[in-house]
Design a protein around this motif. Structure first.
Motif, PDB file in Angstrom:
ATOM      1  N   LYS A   4       0.861  -1.179   0.000  1.00  0.00           N
ATOM      2  CA  LYS A   4       0.000   0.000   0.000  1.00  0.00           C
ATOM      3  C   LYS A   4       0.892   1.221   0.000  1.00  0.00           C
ATOM      4  O   LYS A   4       1.806   1.331   0.800  1.00  0.00           O
ATOM      5  N   PHE A  23      -4.073   3.032  -5.562  1.00  0.00           N
ATOM      6  CA  PHE A  23      -5.037   2.106  -4.972  1.00  0.00           C
ATOM      7  C   PHE A  23      -6.264   1.985  -5.868  1.00  0.00           C
ATOM      8  O   PHE A  23      -6.769   0.891  -6.124  1.00  0.00           O
ATOM      9  N   ARG A  50      -7.784  -1.257  -7.909  1.00  0.00           N
ATOM     10  CA  ARG A  50      -9.173  -1.698  -7.728  1.00  0.00           C
ATOM     11  C   ARG A  50      -9.907  -1.805  -9.063  1.00  0.00           C
ATOM     12  O   ARG A  50     -10.821  -2.610  -9.209  1.00  0.00           O
TER      13      ARG A  50
END
Length: 193
Positions: free
Chosen positions: A124, A134, A138
Motif C-alpha cells: 500500500k 489504490f 481496484r
C-alpha cells in the motif's frame, strides 16, 4: 492473410533469435515494436505538464496487435503540479476509458517506471499518489485481463503528443481512427519489448 504473416514473423523474430553476441562500442539499441497478444489491446498513456496554466494534459492511445489505433482520448486536469501524480491520473483515466470502450483484455503501457512499479507492487502506497494507485489496482480486476508495462519514452510518443495537445481540451475521443496530429507517429512508432 496479413495477420497470419505478421504472426509468423513475430514467432520467428522472438523464438529464433541468434544466440551469437556481437559487441560494438558504439552500438545503440533501437526499441522494437512488440505487438500485444491477438485478443489484447495496448493502452499507451502519458501526461504532460503545462506550467503557465497549472494543468496537466492526459493522452491515451489504444491499439490492437497490428498497431492500428482503435481509440484515443485526451483531456486536461487543473491544479496538478507533480508529474508523477499526473501520470497516475492519466493511468486511472486510461482504465476508465478502456472500460467505457468495452475492451476486456488490456496492457497498460507507461514510460513512468516509478508509477508502473507502484501499480505492480503488492504494498500500500503512502505517497501523494497512493490513493490513485489504490484506485488503479481496484479497477484492474474489472477487466478479463489487465497488465501493466513500462516502455521507453520513444515507444510512448503517440500518447505523449496526445497529452501535449490537451492543454485546452476538456475532453475529446476518437474511435477507429487515429487523430490527424498523431497519424504519422502511430504508423511508425515502435513499442519496446
Amino acid at each position: 492473410m496479413g495477420k497470419i504473416k505478421t504472426y509468423v514473423e513475430f514467432i520467428l523474430l522472438y523464438n529464433f533469435r541468434s544466440t551469437i553476441s556481437t559487441r560494438r562500442e558504439h552500438q545503440t539499441t533501437i526499441p522494437k515494436w512488440s505487438p500485444s497478444p491477438a485478443r489484447s489491446v495496448l493502452v499507451n498513456v502519458d501526461a504532460a505538464s503545462f506550467a503557465q496554466t497549472k494543468r496537466i494534459g492526459i493522452g491515451v492511445v489504444i491499439r490492437n496487435h497490428l498497431g492500428l489505433v482503435l481509440a484515443a482520448s485526451r483531456r486536461f486536469v487543473d491544479y496538478v503540479d507533480n508529474l508523477e501524480l499526473g501520470e497516475a491520473i492519466a493511468m486511472r483515466h486510461a482504465l476508465t476509458f478502456g472500460e467505457e470502450t468495452g475492451f476486456q483484455q488490456i496492457i497498460v503501457a507507461s514510460h513512468c517506471a516509478s508509477l508502473v512499479s507502484k501499480v505492480k507492487s503488492g504494498k500500500k502506497g503512502r505517497s501523494q499518489i497512493g490513493a490513485i494507485v489504490f484506485n488503479i489496482k481496484r479497477r484492474a480486476p474489472k477487466f478479463m485481463s489487465c497488465n501493466f508495462a513500462h516502455v521507453s519514452r520513444p515507444c510512448n510518443e503517440a500518447a505523449h503528443v496526445v497529452a501535449k495537445s490537451a492543454e485546452h481540451d476538456v475532453g475529446s475521443c476518437w474511435f477507429n481512427v487515429s487523430p490527424d496530429f498523431i497519424r504519422d507517429i502511430a504508423g511508425t512508432e515502435q513499442i519496446s519489448e
